[in-house]
Write a protein that holds these residues in place. Structure first.
Motif, PDB file in Angstrom:
ATOM      1  N   PRO A 133       0.820  -1.201   0.000  1.00 54.15           N
ATOM      2  CA  PRO A 133       0.000   0.000   0.000  1.00 54.15           C
ATOM      3  C   PRO A 133       0.858   1.257   0.000  1.00 54.15           C
ATOM      4  N   THR A 174       0.251   5.701  -0.085  1.00 59.10           N
ATOM      5  CA  THR A 174      -0.730   6.777  -0.088  1.00 59.10           C
ATOM      6  C   THR A 174      -0.652   7.570  -1.385  1.00 59.10           C
ATOM      7  N   VAL A 220       4.747   8.971  -3.110  1.00 55.65           N
ATOM      8  CA  VAL A 220       6.034   9.272  -2.496  1.00 55.65           C
ATOM      9  C   VAL A 220       6.348   8.111  -1.582  1.00 55.65           C
ATOM     10  N   GLN A 228       9.402   5.545   0.584  1.00 60.14           N
ATOM     11  CA  GLN A 228      10.690   5.341   1.204  1.00 60.14           C
ATOM     12  C   GLN A 228      11.145   3.945   0.812  1.00 60.14           C
ATOM     13  N   THR A 244      10.266  -4.564  -2.394  1.00 61.85           N
ATOM     14  CA  THR A 244       9.337  -3.987  -3.358  1.00 61.85           C
ATOM     15  C   THR A 244       9.604  -2.501  -3.568  1.00 61.85           C
ATOM     16  N   THR A 245       9.815  -1.775  -2.494  1.00 63.27           N
ATOM     17  CA  THR A 245      10.076  -0.346  -2.654  1.00 63.27           C
ATOM     18  C   THR A 245      11.425  -0.115  -3.351  1.00 63.27           C
ATOM     19  N   MET A 255      -0.880  -5.007   4.778  1.00 62.20           N
ATOM     20  CA  MET A 255      -2.094  -5.283   4.014  1.00 62.20           C
ATOM     21  C   MET A 255      -1.848  -6.303   2.912  1.00 62.20           C
TER      22      MET A 255
HETATM   23  C1  LIG Z   1      -2.436   2.849   4.055  1.00 68.18           C
HETATM   24  C2  LIG Z   1      -0.931   2.853   3.907  1.00 68.18           C
HETATM   25  C3  LIG Z   1      -0.323   3.906   3.262  1.00 68.18           C
HETATM   26  C4  LIG Z   1       1.073   3.930   3.100  1.00 68.18           C
HETATM   27  N1  LIG Z   1       1.630   4.975   2.447  1.00 68.18           N
HETATM   28  C5  LIG Z   1       2.958   5.020   2.255  1.00 68.18           C
HETATM   29  C6  LIG Z   1       3.561   6.084   1.515  1.00 68.18           C
HETATM   30  O1  LIG Z   1       2.887   6.992   1.029  1.00 68.18           O
HETATM   31  N2  LIG Z   1       4.903   6.078   1.356  1.00 68.18           N
HETATM   32  C7  LIG Z   1       5.690   5.056   1.871  1.00 68.18           C
HETATM   33  O2  LIG Z   1       6.903   5.115   1.702  1.00 68.18           O
HETATM   34  N3  LIG Z   1       5.145   4.050   2.565  1.00 68.18           N
HETATM   35  C8  LIG Z   1       3.812   3.983   2.765  1.00 68.18           C
HETATM   36  N4  LIG Z   1       3.257   2.922   3.446  1.00 68.18           N
HETATM   37  C9  LIG Z   1       4.155   1.841   3.910  1.00 68.18           C
HETATM   38  C10 LIG Z   1       4.539   0.920   2.746  1.00 68.18           C
HETATM   39  O3  LIG Z   1       3.417   0.180   2.328  1.00 68.18           O
HETATM   40  C11 LIG Z   1       5.638  -0.078   3.145  1.00 68.18           C
HETATM   41  O4  LIG Z   1       6.794   0.667   3.366  1.00 68.18           O
HETATM   42  C12 LIG Z   1       5.930  -1.101   2.047  1.00 68.18           C
HETATM   43  O5  LIG Z   1       4.923  -2.063   2.029  1.00 68.18           O
HETATM   44  C13 LIG Z   1       7.242  -1.788   2.239  1.00 68.18           C
HETATM   45  O6  LIG Z   1       7.446  -2.797   1.225  1.00 68.18           O
HETATM   46  P1  LIG Z   1       8.879  -3.370   0.848  1.00 68.18           P
HETATM   47  O7  LIG Z   1       8.696  -4.593   0.049  1.00 68.18           O
HETATM   48  O8  LIG Z   1       9.719  -2.329   0.232  1.00 68.18           O
HETATM   49  O9  LIG Z   1       9.511  -3.715   2.238  1.00 68.18           O
HETATM   50  P2  LIG Z   1       9.488  -5.067   3.074  1.00 68.18           P
HETATM   51  O10 LIG Z   1      10.858  -5.586   3.145  1.00 68.18           O
HETATM   52  O11 LIG Z   1       8.435  -5.971   2.600  1.00 68.18           O
HETATM   53  O12 LIG Z   1       9.034  -4.522   4.460  1.00 68.18           O
HETATM   54  C14 LIG Z   1       9.682  -3.553   5.228  1.00 68.18           C
HETATM   55  C15 LIG Z   1       8.704  -3.143   6.320  1.00 68.18           C
HETATM   56  O13 LIG Z   1       7.580  -2.508   5.731  1.00 68.18           O
HETATM   57  C16 LIG Z   1       6.377  -2.896   6.359  1.00 68.18           C
HETATM   58  N5  LIG Z   1       5.502  -3.628   5.423  1.00 68.18           N
HETATM   59  C17 LIG Z   1       5.780  -4.733   4.687  1.00 68.18           C
HETATM   60  N6  LIG Z   1       4.750  -5.137   3.934  1.00 68.18           N
HETATM   61  C18 LIG Z   1       3.774  -4.273   4.169  1.00 68.18           C
HETATM   62  C19 LIG Z   1       2.451  -4.173   3.680  1.00 68.18           C
HETATM   63  N7  LIG Z   1       1.919  -5.052   2.785  1.00 68.18           N
HETATM   64  N8  LIG Z   1       1.706  -3.164   4.144  1.00 68.18           N
HETATM   65  C20 LIG Z   1       2.222  -2.265   5.043  1.00 68.18           C
HETATM   66  N9  LIG Z   1       3.475  -2.314   5.533  1.00 68.18           N
HETATM   67  C21 LIG Z   1       4.240  -3.304   5.120  1.00 68.18           C
HETATM   68  C22 LIG Z   1       6.743  -3.796   7.474  1.00 68.18           C
HETATM   69  O14 LIG Z   1       6.744  -3.073   8.683  1.00 68.18           O
HETATM   70  C23 LIG Z   1       8.096  -4.289   7.107  1.00 68.18           C
HETATM   71  O15 LIG Z   1       8.856  -4.596   8.224  1.00 68.18           O
HETATM   72  C24 LIG Z   1       1.877   2.876   3.622  1.00 68.18           C
HETATM   73  C25 LIG Z   1       1.252   1.813   4.277  1.00 68.18           C
HETATM   74  C26 LIG Z   1      -0.134   1.793   4.426  1.00 68.18           C
HETATM   75  C27 LIG Z   1      -0.807   0.647   5.105  1.00 68.18           C
END
Ligand SMILES: Cc1cc2nc3c(=O)[nH]c(=O)nc-3n(C[C@H](O)[C@H](O)[C@H](O)COP(=O)(O)OP(=O)(O)OC[C@H]3O[C@@H](n4cnc5c(N)ncnc54)[C@H](O)[C@@H]3O)c2cc1C
Ligand SMILES: Cc1cc2nc3c(=O)[nH]c(=O)nc-3n(C[C@H](O)[C@H](O)[C@H](O)COP(=O)(O)OP(=O)(O)OC[C@H]3O[C@@H](n4cnc5c(N)ncnc54)[C@H](O)[C@@H]3O)c2cc1C
Ligand code: SF4
Ligand code: SF4
Ligand code: FES
Lengths: 276, 496
Positions: free
Chosen positions: A32, A34, A48, A50, A55-56, A201
């Motif tokens: 997810p 925003t 935007v 981080q 995935t990011t 999520m």
């Molecule tokens: C409603 C909502 C809005 C968001 N908006 C933003 C935004 O605008 N900008 C931004 O940089 N980030 C935002 N986030 C957080 C973003 O979703 C997580 O940083 C991202 O999922 C990390 O994925 P990754 O594969 O890079 O990291 P991973 O290695 O998968 O995870 C790193 C950390 O990110 C968190 N994370 C992992 N999977 C998820 C998931 N499916 N949902 C939520 N958190 C997770 C966990 O705390 C985990 O430890 C938002 C989250 C939510 C729920």
């Protein structure tokens, strides 16, 4: 920051809503993000993010013209925007991105908008110009004092609450620990405080329950009931634990004392959100 | 029960068949009833509990024909009454006995579009096979003619032997129909409406179509390629598929008509809102809804460890709460994801379990332990917020409740602990509230199910609904049946 072509989402989205994207149909994670801004005429939305994990990171490697395999939205309840008087918008780290459309909406609704931006250090302050353009008053804090005030966001927030008249509403978005302490800061003053939760999520449509949080003793689903909730009712400790669920911490020494553990969780959360 | 291999079963069937086939039309009822009910060949339990390939392997041709010979061709055909879509069972079974498999599958397809699916997942023992004369005469529903297995046999035969004909589509009418969701109800509506020449668009919230058949029911019970083929057929018929589209969010329901010009809408969004027990500890780390667990496993492919980015934390000892198909699937998936022990906790007895009998048997064969007349009281965790165990209570059966099943009554003071590191809550689903929330004029009942008339019409003109969003969590065949009815009504509405 990234601009994505998504005409339908751009048309429908409202402040406070988010999208879920996936980079690979078969094995990719659905994450997810925003919707920080949208241009319905051009049919595009701004995200935007981080880089915190796989995935990011992969998302950051995309270049202009690349396609995101799956993008669904806008999800979540829009922010309830109305004229209340003075609204303080507090953004921590990347939380400033989701805060932007809300501050914008609050301003358009005729509110006096005070914005507090907090970051660990100067380089991590984002969207300063866009926020300055909205704010009636802008306060920047850094943990290390490299820019603005050397303080945590809760310090200026407390001062604002002590003013007369006190703010009519606070919106705080950032790492859970920051939102927790913002809510604790405003609680004695009785200032309504909205927070936006970032639970883990999958579907984002209320189907899996993975995003559930405890709010006022009840189980709520962040993706359909939120992401915004009354900060005074959210069980932040449970949220933070659940966010850490998929971290490799099984092997973490069990003999570590409780306090040490808690501090580490806080540190970790800060790094998670504030590191690039 | 000792495990017989597919080869053994086939050899036994061949022996009987060689003796009977020359006189197949002259067999007396007594002779037919003396034919042993054909067992479904299955993967060896010891092997299958660690792989995700299909468990039930399907009849051989010999087994299918022999099983078909068991049918008495009853004039009143009570079996048809038991089938929600009233397939002409004696006729399709007879065609199998005659070796005319194409004819057989054609007969089925007059009433059911998804025989390969229903033959696998229908709860036959309470539907078509329950009233079967053979089962009644032998006083054992397990000995009824295995109608579902025969249905699966001919559907699989068609898929493997025949180049599939794309159903004919009438000339374009210029009318547009939106189908929301892509579960069985929706797939049937899409096919039936498209056949009449209307343009059809399916809107699906997930990135893959198929509904519960893709994200819920696991591969080892319903191979994804079977569902995919049905979707490919729809695409070949010219049905447009839009994934990643959440109606109610990406577009409001009524906007599809007013802004996008759809003339009619079918809502088949399913029962996707997991129920929780509202007990202490339910938000601890390691407590999942079955939907989350199964979605991570199936849709996000968590079983491909190392490849999938959406993991499920490995668990040593898993407790599953519930006694339906969902609970069985969650338990068996947990085993396949590497859990050392899996325990199913259900508050009534095995007789009341809503799961298909075959799934319960398969689960037992795979080593899943059942705790009957027990229920969770609270979930316990450690200082990190992780599950460490579950406190249960023992129950006994009291008076029957509204559902006709005897109500479980707790035994005071019977608390005991099961130590575990994951809990999967599989006690059912409510209706997904998304569309209702953003479409206030759509009438729903107190459970959030959309209210429809006998033709699938909702309170909004031109909007129809069917499947789990109307019935509450039900079955594939009931969803399909409702889709059929709604499609007929939509076609009439658009013609009129
Ligand atoms: C409603 C909502 C809005 C968001 N908006 C933003 C935004 O605008 N900008 C931004 O940089 N980030 C935002 N986030 C957080 C973003 O979703 C997580 O940083 C991202 O999922 C990390 O994925 P990754 O594969 O890079 O990291 P991973 O290695 O998968 O995870 C790193 C950390 O990110 C968190 N994370 C992992 N999977 C998820 C998931 N499916 N949902 C939520 N958190 C997770 C966990 O705390 C985990 O430890 C938002 C989250 C939510 C729920
Ligand atoms: C684990 C499990 C095992 C089961 N086992 C059996 C079994 O053995 N036998 C049996 O007969 N039945 C079984 N069932 C029940 C059966 O799967 C369902 O009754 C059936 O799938 C219902 O079909 P449906 O068409 O109503 O919707 P579903 O299959 O639920 O599909 C609904 C679809 O709509 C989509 N959707 C939801 N909201 C929106 C929206 N707003 N916009 C766009 N799309 C949306 C969803 O993503 C989903 O793809 C099982 C169910 C589960 C969960
Ligand atoms: S569709 Fe289901 S109930 Fe009907 S005949 Fe086939 S297996 Fe039996
Ligand atoms: S009731 Fe049983 S025996 Fe009679 S026609 Fe139906 S399947 Fe055959
Ligand atoms: S993300 Fe699945 S219910 Fe919220």
């Amino acid at each position: 920051m990234m601009t994505v072509r998504a005409p339908l989402i751009a048309e429908e989205r409202k402040p406070g809503q988010f999208v879920i994207l996936q980079l690979d149909d078969n094995f990719g994670e659905r994450i997810p993000l925003t919707i920080a801004d949208a241009d319905p005429v051009e049919g595009s939305i701004t995200l935007v993010f981080q880089t915190v994990g796989k995935t990011t990171h992969r998302l950051a490697l995309l270049s202009e013209g690349d396609k995101i395999e799956n993008l669904v939205g806008p999800l979540g309840q829009p922010t309830h925007i109305e004229k209340v008087g003075t609204v303080v918008c507090v953004g921590g780290g990347i939380g400033v991105a989701p805060l932007h459309p809300i501050a914008q909406g609050m301003k358009r609704a005729g509110n006096r908008v005070v914005i507090i931006i907090g970051a660990r250090t100067k380089d991590l302050v984002i969207l300063e110009d866009r926020m300055r353009a909205i704010a009636d008053e802008l306060i920047i804090c850094t943990d290390d004092g490299s820019y603005g005030r050397k303080a945590l966001v809760t310090a200026p927030l407390k001062e604002l609450c002590e003013r007369d008249p006190k703010p009519d509403m606070v919106v705080a978005i950032g790492p859970p620990i920051m939102m927790k302490f913002c809510a604790e800061t405003t609680r004695p003053f009785g200032v309504p405080t909205v927070v936006s939760l970032n639970s883990i999520m999958i579907d984002g449509t209320g189907m899996c329950g993975g995003c559930r949080v405890t709010v006022g003793g009840q189980t709520k689903f962040t993706c359909v009931d939120g992401p915004e909730f009354d900060g005074h009712l959210v069980d932040f400790d449970n949220l933070m634990k659940r966010l850490g669920a998929y971290k490799k911490q099984e092997d973490m020494a069990h003999e570590k004392c409780h306090l040490e553990m808690e501090m580490e969780m806080e540190m970790e959360k800060r790094n998670l959100k504030l590191e690039t | 029960m000792s495990h017989k291999s597919a080869e053994q079963l086939n050899a036994e069937a061949r022996k009987h068949l060689d003796a009977l086939l020359p006189r197949k039309d002259a067999l007396k009822p007594k002779e037919r009833m003396a034919i042993p009910a054909q067992e479904m060949p299955a993967q060896d339990p010891a092997e299958r509990r660690r792989n995700v390939s299909e468990v039930a392997l399907g009849y051989s041709q010999e087994q299918a024909r022999l099983e078909a010979l068991r049918c008495l061709q009853c004039k009143n055909a009570p079996c048809i009454e038991g089938c929600p879509v009233r397939i002409d069972i004696p006729a399709f079974v007879k065609a199998i006995a005659d070796g005319d498999y194409q004819k057989s599958v054609d007969i089925i397809k007059r009433n059911s579009l998804l025989p390969a699916v229903c033959g696998r997942v229908c709860p036959q023992e309470v539907q078509c096979q329950a009233p079967c004369t053979v089962g009644k005469a032998l006083k054992d529903v397990d000995k009824a003619v295995n109608i579902g297995r025969l249905e699966r046999y001919v559907a699989d035969w068609e898929r493997e032997n025949q180049s599939f004909d794309v159903p004919a589509v009438k000339p374009e009418t210029g009318k547009k129909v939106a189908v929301i969701g892509s579960g069985p109800a929706s797939l049937v509506v899409a096919a039936d409406v498209r056949r009449e020449g209307h343009a059809v668009t399916i809107f699906e919230a997930f990135h893959k179509p198929g509904g519960v058949m893709i994200y819920g029911i696991p591969e080892f019970r319903l191979p994804k390629k079977i569902v995919q083929m049905e979707i490919d057929t729809l695409a070949a018929m010219g049905v447009e598929l839009r994934t990643n589209y959440v109606v109610g969010r990406t577009r409001k329901l009524t906007d599809l008509m007013t802004k996008d010009g759809y003339h009619a809408i079918f809502v088949g969004t399913g029962a996707g809102l997991p129920k929780f027990m509202n007990i202490e500890g339910e938000n601890l780390i390691g407590v999942f809804s079955a939907n989350e667990y199964l979605t991570r496993a199936n849709l996000m492919k968590a079983y491909e460890v190392g490849k999938a980015d959406t993991p499920i934390m490995p668990s040593r000892k898993v407790v599953v709460l519930g006694g339906g198909n969902v609970a069985m699937d969650a338990a068996r998936v947990a085993l396949r994801l590497g859990a050392g022990e899996v325990h199913v906790v259900y508050r009534r007895t095995e007789v009341e379990m809503p799961a298909r009998v075959e799934e319960v048997r398969h689960a037992k064969e795979e080593g899943i332990e059942f705790h009957l007349l027990q229920n969770a009281k609270r979930i316990l965790g450690d200082e990190y917020g992780r599950v460490t165990g579950i406190e249960c209570l023992r129950y006994e059966l009291g008076e029957p409740d509204a559902s006709g099943r005897r109500r479980p009554v707790e035994l005071k003071g019977s608390e005991f602990m099961i130590e575990c590191d994951a809990v999967i809550v599989a006690i059912g689903n409510d209706s997904n509230p998304l569309i209702k929330q953003t479409t206030p004029e759509l009438n729903v009942n107190k459970w959030g199910h959309i209210i429809v008339d006998e033709n699938g019409r909702t309170s909004i003109p031109g909007v129809y609904a069917g499947g789990d969003i109307v019935l509450g969590a039900a079955t594939v065949i009931l969803a399909m049946g409702q889709g059929r009815t709604a499609a007929k009504a939509i076609n009439e509405y658009l013609a009129g």
